[in-house]
Design an enzyme around this catalytic site. Structure first.
Site, PDB file in Angstrom:
ATOM      1  N   ARG A 156       0.817  -1.230   0.000  1.00  0.00           N
ATOM      2  CA  ARG A 156       0.000   0.000   0.000  1.00  0.00           C
ATOM      3  C   ARG A 156       0.844   1.270   0.000  1.00  0.00           C
ATOM      4  O   ARG A 156       0.566   2.211  -0.743  1.00  0.00           O
ATOM      5  CB  ARG A 156      -0.928  -0.003   1.218  1.00  0.00           C
ATOM      6  CG  ARG A 156      -2.067  -0.999   1.151  1.00  0.00           C
ATOM      7  CD  ARG A 156      -2.925  -0.885   2.390  1.00  0.00           C
ATOM      8  NE  ARG A 156      -4.057  -1.805   2.371  1.00  0.00           N
ATOM      9  CZ  ARG A 156      -4.010  -3.050   2.831  1.00  0.00           C
ATOM     10  NH1 ARG A 156      -2.886  -3.504   3.346  1.00  0.00           N
ATOM     11  NH2 ARG A 156      -5.084  -3.822   2.790  1.00  0.00           N
ATOM     12  N   ILE A 157       1.874   1.317   0.864  1.00  0.00           N
ATOM     13  CA  ILE A 157       2.660   2.550   0.966  1.00  0.00           C
ATOM     14  C   ILE A 157       3.549   2.715  -0.255  1.00  0.00           C
ATOM     15  O   ILE A 157       3.694   3.817  -0.787  1.00  0.00           O
ATOM     16  CB  ILE A 157       3.480   2.571   2.271  1.00  0.00           C
ATOM     17  CG1 ILE A 157       2.547   2.505   3.484  1.00  0.00           C
ATOM     18  CG2 ILE A 157       4.330   3.832   2.337  1.00  0.00           C
ATOM     19  CD1 ILE A 157       3.257   2.435   4.821  1.00  0.00           C
ATOM     20  N   ASP A 176       8.931  -6.345  -5.605  1.00  0.00           N
ATOM     21  CA  ASP A 176       8.245  -6.921  -4.452  1.00  0.00           C
ATOM     22  C   ASP A 176       8.169  -8.431  -4.680  1.00  0.00           C
ATOM     23  O   ASP A 176       7.672  -8.875  -5.719  1.00  0.00           O
ATOM     24  CB  ASP A 176       6.830  -6.345  -4.300  1.00  0.00           C
ATOM     25  CG  ASP A 176       6.204  -6.702  -2.953  1.00  0.00           C
ATOM     26  OD1 ASP A 176       6.004  -7.918  -2.698  1.00  0.00           O
ATOM     27  OD2 ASP A 176       5.933  -5.788  -2.163  1.00  0.00           O
ATOM     28  N   ALA A 243      10.688   3.312   6.087  1.00  0.00           N
ATOM     29  CA  ALA A 243       9.997   2.043   6.346  1.00  0.00           C
ATOM     30  C   ALA A 243      10.203   1.588   7.783  1.00  0.00           C
ATOM     31  O   ALA A 243       9.355   1.807   8.648  1.00  0.00           O
ATOM     32  CB  ALA A 243      10.485   0.980   5.362  1.00  0.00           C
ATOM     33  N   ARG A 244      11.338   0.955   8.044  1.00  0.00           N
ATOM     34  CA  ARG A 244      11.659   0.436   9.369  1.00  0.00           C
ATOM     35  C   ARG A 244      13.145   0.606   9.621  1.00  0.00           C
ATOM     36  O   ARG A 244      13.961   0.434   8.722  1.00  0.00           O
ATOM     37  CB  ARG A 244      11.311  -1.065   9.477  1.00  0.00           C
ATOM     38  CG  ARG A 244       9.830  -1.346   9.657  1.00  0.00           C
ATOM     39  CD  ARG A 244       9.399  -1.035  11.092  1.00  0.00           C
ATOM     40  NE  ARG A 244       7.983  -1.272  11.316  1.00  0.00           N
ATOM     41  CZ  ARG A 244       7.033  -0.365  11.200  1.00  0.00           C
ATOM     42  NH1 ARG A 244       7.344   0.863  10.807  1.00  0.00           N
ATOM     43  NH2 ARG A 244       5.778  -0.648  11.472  1.00  0.00           N
ATOM     44  N   ASP A 268      13.956   8.397   8.004  1.00  0.00           N
ATOM     45  CA  ASP A 268      12.895   8.714   8.961  1.00  0.00           C
ATOM     46  C   ASP A 268      12.888   7.693  10.095  1.00  0.00           C
ATOM     47  O   ASP A 268      12.245   7.908  11.110  1.00  0.00           O
ATOM     48  CB  ASP A 268      11.536   8.716   8.248  1.00  0.00           C
ATOM     49  CG  ASP A 268      10.389   9.127   9.165  1.00  0.00           C
ATOM     50  OD1 ASP A 268      10.501  10.188   9.821  1.00  0.00           O
ATOM     51  OD2 ASP A 268       9.392   8.391   9.248  1.00  0.00           O
ATOM     52  N   GLU A 273      16.570   3.517  17.420  1.00  0.00           N
ATOM     53  CA  GLU A 273      15.599   4.467  17.968  1.00  0.00           C
ATOM     54  C   GLU A 273      15.376   4.133  19.443  1.00  0.00           C
ATOM     55  O   GLU A 273      15.358   2.959  19.816  1.00  0.00           O
ATOM     56  CB  GLU A 273      14.268   4.351  17.212  1.00  0.00           C
ATOM     57  CG  GLU A 273      14.309   4.934  15.817  1.00  0.00           C
ATOM     58  CD  GLU A 273      12.956   4.875  15.124  1.00  0.00           C
ATOM     59  OE1 GLU A 273      11.928   4.986  15.825  1.00  0.00           O
ATOM     60  OE2 GLU A 273      12.926   4.720  13.907  1.00  0.00           O
ATOM     61  N   HIS A 291      10.992   9.731  12.737  1.00  0.00           N
ATOM     62  CA  HIS A 291       9.949   8.708  12.580  1.00  0.00           C
ATOM     63  C   HIS A 291       8.559   9.360  12.546  1.00  0.00           C
ATOM     64  O   HIS A 291       7.674   9.028  13.327  1.00  0.00           O
ATOM     65  CB  HIS A 291      10.033   7.666  13.699  1.00  0.00           C
ATOM     66  CG  HIS A 291       9.392   6.352  13.340  1.00  0.00           C
ATOM     67  ND1 HIS A 291       9.805   5.151  13.870  1.00  0.00           N
ATOM     68  CD2 HIS A 291       8.374   6.046  12.491  1.00  0.00           C
ATOM     69  CE1 HIS A 291       9.059   4.166  13.373  1.00  0.00           C
ATOM     70  NE2 HIS A 291       8.195   4.687  12.535  1.00  0.00           N
ATOM     71  N   GLY A 293       6.666   9.579   9.573  1.00  0.00           N
ATOM     72  CA  GLY A 293       6.029   9.253   8.298  1.00  0.00           C
ATOM     73  C   GLY A 293       4.518   9.316   8.321  1.00  0.00           C
ATOM     74  O   GLY A 293       3.884   9.849   7.411  1.00  0.00           O
ATOM     75  N   ALA A 294       3.920   8.761   9.381  1.00  0.00           N
ATOM     76  CA  ALA A 294       2.451   8.721   9.461  1.00  0.00           C
ATOM     77  C   ALA A 294       1.878   9.870  10.278  1.00  0.00           C
ATOM     78  O   ALA A 294       0.673   9.916  10.516  1.00  0.00           O
ATOM     79  CB  ALA A 294       2.012   7.393  10.072  1.00  0.00           C
TER      80      ALA A 294
END
Length: 316
Positions: A156-157, A176, A243-244, A268, A273, A291, A293-294
């Site tokens: 989705r992202i 992917d 992402a992560r 990000d 972290e 972090h 992003g959202a």
């Protein structure tokens, strides 16, 4: 019934839950005190984001829990399989923040392409004394239009990011392992729609072809981008990881940036972290965000409302 939103929830989510008769608690309880708090308050629903972890031990120790909810996409901070085996519902909001992350990626890309991350640091310090020098230093920007964006992870992202790229006039290539092709529908302000079909290609081909690369993969064992992948990338390419933490080898990235193999990069998310390595924080070729992003008002409203809808549907 009580809902503990330990990492917060939007007012829209609170309103929807309270209207349905739930008590919403937004106290942030420390991880080590969570078990006692849940049991003392007889919490039925625990909502978290990335700060709180919900492991096997907590699930076993809190029999009142019926639902564990994650505001966002990735659920690597929850023992999802175990919770479901124990009869708990585990929910998330995979689509709510996709466009927010995509826009942050492009905030970084536009900024990096025109050295905004550097000029925003230097102008307050030297703008009045070295204006011409700074103008010369940052005069070799590049346009995104006509360039190739490589998307690693086309869920989705990744697809939301590809839509923004197409709108900016970029070519999109994607990898992917689980998706062969995707149909992207772009919606415009006047009701018009355009469809683009993107067929995925190999990871190596994405790395070789792309002027800019963005990662949208889940947390996993091993690096998605390490020294080997950085060596394959185009000389002077730009990389973004929203992402992560842990999917990019940060040591190898710093080496590639210092050597000039990779011209610039944005992070990000970080391996360590909430205390990123100082080499990252101080590197002049890195654009950094904590972090976020959202973290848009619109995404948080969607997340809160979607979580509330799912809780009400499950528990009645």
């Amino acid at each position: 019934m009580k809902v503990l939103a330990n990492d917060g929830i939007s007012q829209s989510g609170i309103d929807a839950l309270e209207k349905a008769g739930y008590e919403v608690i937004t106290t942030t309880v420390a991880q080590e005190q969570l078990e006692n708090y849940i049991n003392d308050k007889d919490i039925a629903v625990l909502l978290v984001r990335s700060a709180t972890t919900v492991r096997k031990e907590l699930i076993d120790a809190c029999p009142s829990l019926k639902i564990i909810g994650r505001g966002g996409v990735g659920m690597d901070n929850i023992d999802v399989k175990y919770a479901r085996e124990k009869g708990l519902h585990v929910i998330n909001t995979p689509a709510a923040s996709s466009h927010s992350v995509a826009e942050l990626v492009f905030g970084h890309l536009f900024g990096l392409a025109r050295f905004l991350h550097n000029s925003n640091r230097d102008m307050p310090l030297e703008g009045d004394s070295n204006f011409k020098g700074l103008k010369k230093a940052y005069a070799k920007g590049t346009e995104l239009k006509g360039k190739t964006l490589g998307v690693l992870g086309f869920g989705r992202i990744g697809q939301a990011t590809a839509k923004v790229a197409i709108g900016a006039g970029m070519k999109v290539v994607a990898f992917d392992p689980y998706i062969e092709k995707a149909n992207l529908e772009l919606d415009f302000f006047d009701g018009q729609k355009l469809n683009f079909e993107i067929e995925t290609i190999s990871k190596e081909d994405v790395l070789k072809q792309s002027d800019f690369i963005t990662l949208h993969v889940p947390a996993q064992d091993g690096y998605v981008i390490g020294k080997k992948e950085l060596d394959i990338m185009k000389d002077g390419a730009i990389l973004v990881n929203a992402a992560r933490g842990g999917v990019v080898d940060e040591v190898a990235l710093v080496e590639a940036l210092t050597s000039g193999k990779i011209s610039r990069a944005a992070l990000d998310v970080f391996e360590k972290e909430p205390k990123p390595e100082i080499q990252l924080l101080m590197h002049p070729a890195l654009s950094l965000t904590p972090h976020t992003g959202a973290a848009t008002n619109e995404a948080q409203d969607r997340i809160g409302t979607e979580l509330a809808d799912q809780i009400i549907r499950i528990l009645g």
